[in-house]
Design an enzyme around this catalytic site. Structure first.
Site, PDB file in Angstrom:
ATOM      1  N   VAL A   1       0.850  -1.190   0.000  1.00 40.18           N
ATOM      2  CA  VAL A   1       0.000   0.000   0.000  1.00 40.18           C
ATOM      3  C   VAL A   1       0.886   1.240   0.000  1.00 40.18           C
ATOM      4  CG1 VAL A   1      -1.648   1.347   1.372  1.00 40.18           C
ATOM      5  CG2 VAL A   1      -1.897  -1.137   1.181  1.00 40.18           C
ATOM      6  N   LYS A   2       0.497   2.237  -0.764  1.00 37.05           N
ATOM      7  CA  LYS A   2       1.190   3.526  -0.757  1.00 37.05           C
ATOM      8  C   LYS A   2       0.552   4.383   0.334  1.00 37.05           C
ATOM      9  CE  LYS A   2       2.870   7.086  -3.955  1.00 37.05           C
ATOM     10  NZ  LYS A   2       2.661   8.246  -3.057  1.00 37.05           N
ATOM     11  N   TRP A   3       1.250   4.542   1.448  1.00 39.63           N
ATOM     12  CA  TRP A   3       0.685   5.225   2.609  1.00 39.63           C
ATOM     13  C   TRP A   3       0.687   6.730   2.407  1.00 39.63           C
ATOM     14  CZ3 TRP A   3      -1.721   1.908   5.488  1.00 39.63           C
ATOM     15  CH2 TRP A   3      -1.273   0.569   5.506  1.00 39.63           C
TER      16      TRP A   3
END
Length: 321
Positions: free
Chosen positions: A26-28
């Site tokens: 996931v790209k936080w």
């Protein structure tokens, strides 16, 4: 040390790569940071090497559970109802007073999402494949350490994760080659980012007062730094009010300058009455793309990015093409 960065995925593959050679995270929606455990305690630095240790007391306990010399890469994230919230994180990013940071941590806590282990005690892991580094990271059992640190999960199916993060309103994904080594201060094509949101970072070159309210900040004049200078991208008024406007005014006051920093023309409707400033403050702007003339469509201010320098935003790769 500056961390390794990801390349825009669409420059390599139009969609997340498939196959067993890749893993996906996931790209936080947070702030990139390196955490090092030293003999004197924990040291935390932003991606442009600024000291940010005092801002995030929630993670200081790592110094008690990890051996001296350990170096982690990850992202500081503030959650709101289980989702990353950059707006909540913006209230924490600029804090350098330890006592104030402790108070904020009670009501607006952050979590460090660790996704890479670069050194374990005196063992340098940067030359090893990503899958080996992640295996060592997971063995540390940071989720059970009693501090606000979690190991970011990784997935095999990038397209599935992309669709799931879109449905959940998350920022996007990062696809990483399993055999990739770690190179400091390098933007690698072994790491590919696929964001959902039309949000990007720009540099403030000036501002306009709110009409009929004296010197109250009403809109930002932002630009995109290029190899040839700061190019004007538009006026941003949405999202600037109350605390956000006051904070921006505070950040821009010491940057005031008599010279227009943009290398191209600023339309008269935007330039009239503008207050110029030295182009050093980076902010995040959300927009519905750009017009044919390169102006942001319906832009809205998101927050300051004290972790970024204007130089980092220059797309040298595109300039060379």
């Amino acid at each position: 040390m500056r961390p390794m960065l990801a390349t825009r995925g669409d420059r390599v593959f139009p969609a997340p790569p498939t196959g067993s050679a890749w893993l996906h995270e996931v790209k936080w929606d947070g702030v990139r940071a390196l955490i090092e455990v030293t003999a004197r305690g924990l040291v935390m630095t932003s991606r442009n090497e600024n000291a940010i240790t005092a801002a995030y007391p929630e993670v200081h306990g790592l110094a008690d559970v990890l051996p001296v010399g350990t170096l982690l890469d990850g992202e500081v994230v503030a959650f709101d109802d289980g989702r990353p919230s950059f707006a909540r994180l913006a209230d924490r990013m600029h804090v350098r007073d330890a006592a104030r940071a402790e108070r904020l941590a009670v009501h607006n806590p952050v979590t460090f999402m660790a996704f890479d282990l670069l050194r374990l005690a005196d063992d340098d892991l940067t030359g090893r494949p990503l899958v080996d580094r992640r295996a060592h990271l997971e063995e540390l059992a940071l989720d059970e350490a009693g501090v606000s640190v979690h190991v970011a999960p990784a997935y095999d199916d990038g397209q599935m994760l992309l669709e799931a993060t879109r449905a959940q309103g998350l920022e996007g994904i990062v696809s990483k080659h399993r055999d990739s080594t770690y190179r400091f201060d390098h933007r690698s094509k072994d790491w590919l980012k696929y964001p959902h949101r039309a949000r990007a970072s720009y540099v403030v070159g000036g501002w306009r007062p709110e009409k009929g309210v004296g010197d109250r900040l009403g809109a930002l004049l932002v630009g995109e730094p290029t190899a040839h200078g700061l190019r004007y991208r538009g006026r941003v008024g949405s999202g600037i009010a109350g605390k956000a406007a006051a904070r921006l005014a505070e950040l821009l006051a010491p940057l005031e300058d008599a010279t227009n920093p943009f290398v191209d023309e600023v339309p008269r409707v935007d330039a009239t009455g503008a207050r110029w400033c030295r182009p050093s403050l980076v902010v995040d702007i959300a927009a519905l793309g750009t017009t044919g003339g390169g102006r942001l469509r319906q832009p809205a201010y998101v927050g300051p990015r004290p972790d970024l320098d204007p130089e980092e935003l220059i797309d040298h790769e595109s300039a060379e093409q």
